[in-house]
Design an enzyme around this catalytic site. Structure first.
Site, PDB file in Angstrom:
ATOM      1  N   GLY A 174     -22.421  16.950 -47.648  1.00 22.32           N
ATOM      2  CA  GLY A 174     -21.094  17.451 -47.307  1.00 22.32           C
ATOM      3  C   GLY A 174     -20.392  16.588 -46.283  1.00 22.32           C
ATOM      4  O   GLY A 174     -21.012  15.790 -45.575  1.00 22.32           O
ATOM      5  N   ARG A 207      -5.265  -1.949 -44.745  1.00 24.66           N
ATOM      6  CA  ARG A 207      -4.857  -1.015 -45.782  1.00 24.66           C
ATOM      7  C   ARG A 207      -4.158  -1.724 -46.935  1.00 24.66           C
ATOM      8  O   ARG A 207      -3.583  -2.792 -46.777  1.00 24.66           O
ATOM      9  CB  ARG A 207      -3.916   0.036 -45.181  1.00 24.66           C
ATOM     10  CG  ARG A 207      -4.530   0.806 -44.039  1.00 24.66           C
ATOM     11  CD  ARG A 207      -3.534   1.746 -43.401  1.00 24.66           C
ATOM     12  NE  ARG A 207      -2.462   1.023 -42.729  1.00 24.66           N
ATOM     13  CZ  ARG A 207      -1.536   1.620 -41.985  1.00 24.66           C
ATOM     14  NH1 ARG A 207      -1.557   2.924 -41.838  1.00 24.66           N
ATOM     15  NH2 ARG A 207      -0.590   0.919 -41.392  1.00 24.66           N
ATOM     16  N   ASP A 209       5.120   5.371 -43.695  1.00 26.48           N
ATOM     17  CA  ASP A 209       5.065   4.170 -44.521  1.00 26.48           C
ATOM     18  C   ASP A 209       4.536   4.494 -45.915  1.00 26.48           C
ATOM     19  O   ASP A 209       5.062   4.019 -46.927  1.00 26.48           O
ATOM     20  CB  ASP A 209       4.179   3.125 -43.841  1.00 26.48           C
ATOM     21  CG  ASP A 209       4.413   1.727 -44.396  1.00 26.48           C
ATOM     22  OD1 ASP A 209       5.530   1.462 -44.874  1.00 26.48           O
ATOM     23  OD2 ASP A 209       3.485   0.910 -44.349  1.00 26.48           O
ATOM     24  N   LYS A 267       0.915  13.147 -43.884  1.00 21.21           N
ATOM     25  CA  LYS A 267      -0.315  13.132 -43.087  1.00 21.21           C
ATOM     26  C   LYS A 267      -0.215  11.969 -42.125  1.00 21.21           C
ATOM     27  O   LYS A 267      -0.210  10.821 -42.521  1.00 21.21           O
ATOM     28  CB  LYS A 267      -1.536  12.978 -44.004  1.00 21.21           C
ATOM     29  CG  LYS A 267      -2.884  12.908 -43.297  1.00 21.21           C
ATOM     30  CD  LYS A 267      -3.268  11.517 -42.831  1.00 21.21           C
ATOM     31  CE  LYS A 267      -3.223  10.500 -43.943  1.00 21.21           C
ATOM     32  NZ  LYS A 267      -3.516   9.115 -43.410  1.00 21.21           N
ATOM     33  N   THR A 268      -0.075  12.250 -40.844  1.00 26.10           N
ATOM     34  CA  THR A 268       0.000  11.160 -39.877  1.00 26.10           C
ATOM     35  C   THR A 268      -0.410  11.651 -38.501  1.00 26.10           C
ATOM     36  O   THR A 268      -0.073  12.766 -38.106  1.00 26.10           O
ATOM     37  CB  THR A 268       1.419  10.570 -39.800  1.00 26.10           C
ATOM     38  OG1 THR A 268       1.490   9.656 -38.701  1.00 26.10           O
ATOM     39  CG2 THR A 268       2.471  11.642 -39.609  1.00 26.10           C
ATOM     40  N   ASP A 301       0.586  10.057 -35.912  1.00 25.51           N
ATOM     41  CA  ASP A 301       1.641   9.584 -35.017  1.00 25.51           C
ATOM     42  C   ASP A 301       2.708  10.640 -34.754  1.00 25.51           C
ATOM     43  O   ASP A 301       3.468  10.527 -33.788  1.00 25.51           O
ATOM     44  CB  ASP A 301       2.307   8.335 -35.603  1.00 25.51           C
ATOM     45  CG  ASP A 301       1.310   7.211 -35.795  1.00 25.51           C
ATOM     46  OD1 ASP A 301       0.465   7.026 -34.907  1.00 25.51           O
ATOM     47  OD2 ASP A 301       1.373   6.529 -36.828  1.00 25.51           O
TER      48      ASP A 301
END
Length: 246
Positions: A106, A154, A185, A211-212, A214
């Protein structure tokens, strides 16, 4: 970039240390991610100097040793491995290793730290080594599905060739929808991908999920994204520790 804290050995002696040199590229990470990446975690004293691996006491079992010995006839009773300080490392700097790693079981926090630790050690102590990550857990080992782990950062879909490849992939899988989970981005990239699909009459609908860490991707409908709360708590905790022990 803020300095990091390191715990010296097994004592409470905290010291400020400069960011270690690793194979990662800081430019692709946020300030919070860089702070976490360059935070020097406590290490056993033997790992701070060259070490070698020697045979230790014979391995045994806490209970039912006879039954366990039957289950593991080739392993039971073998010497345990001990790390001891040495004038030189067991792994020579010119020794190139090939290592595989797999996340099994998991999901749990810390798993990726182990992968990063293996990668950094190979980069620092066995330059030219290769680290393979098996995809999909143990199934990746059985089916030989893997990827070489590097410090290239990335991936983004940017060039005409890459958009064409994405189109071919969603058509091959006959996708009705594609969910892109990421920050500002990534969601901009998702919007460009959706525009491209529409221009090519591709049926796949692209959905962006914010989803960030920052906190820079928000609107009236999404006041804040997941990930930001955790980042704030981690950053605040590090600031408190830094202030208390500095």
């Amino acid at each position: 970039m803020a300095p990091s804290l390191a715990l010296d050995g097994g004592t409470d002696d905290y010291r400020v240390t400069p960011p270690p040199v690793t194979g990662r590229f800081p430019s692709v990470y946020s300030d919070v991610q860089n702070t976490r990446n360059f935070h020097a975690l406590p290490l056993p004293s033997v790992l701070k100097t060259p070490f070698k691996i020697v045979d230790g006491p014979q391995s045994s079992a806490a209970g039912n040793p006879d039954e366990i010995a039957k289950l593991f006839p080739n392993l039971f009773g073998q010497p345990s491995a001990m790390l001891v300080s040495s004038d030189s490392d067991t792994v020579q700097h010119n020794q190139k290793l090939k290592v595989g790693v797999v996340l099994s079981g998991g999901q749990a926090p810390g798993g990726h730290n182990v992968i990063s630790g293996i990668f950094d050690y190979l980069q620092d102590s066995a330059k030219g080594s290769t680290l393979y990550g098996f995809r999909g857990g143990p199934a990746g080992i059985m089916k030989c599905k893997y990827v070489e782990l590097t410090s290239d950062g990335r991936d983004k879909i940017e060039t005409p060739e890459q958009f064409k490849q994405a189109e071919e992939t969603v058509n091959k899988l006959d996708l009705d929808g594609l969910v892109v989970i990421g920050g500002d981005d990534s969601n901009t990239n998702a919007c460009l991908l959706a525009e491209y699909f529409r221009s090519k009459n591709v049926k796949t609908h692209v959905v962006g999920c914010p989803k960030t860490i920052d906190g820079d991707l928000k609107c009236k409908e999404v006041p804040t994204s997941f990930g930001f709360d955790t980042a704030c708590k981690v950053n605040k905790a590090m600031q408190i520790v830094f202030t208390v022990h500095l």
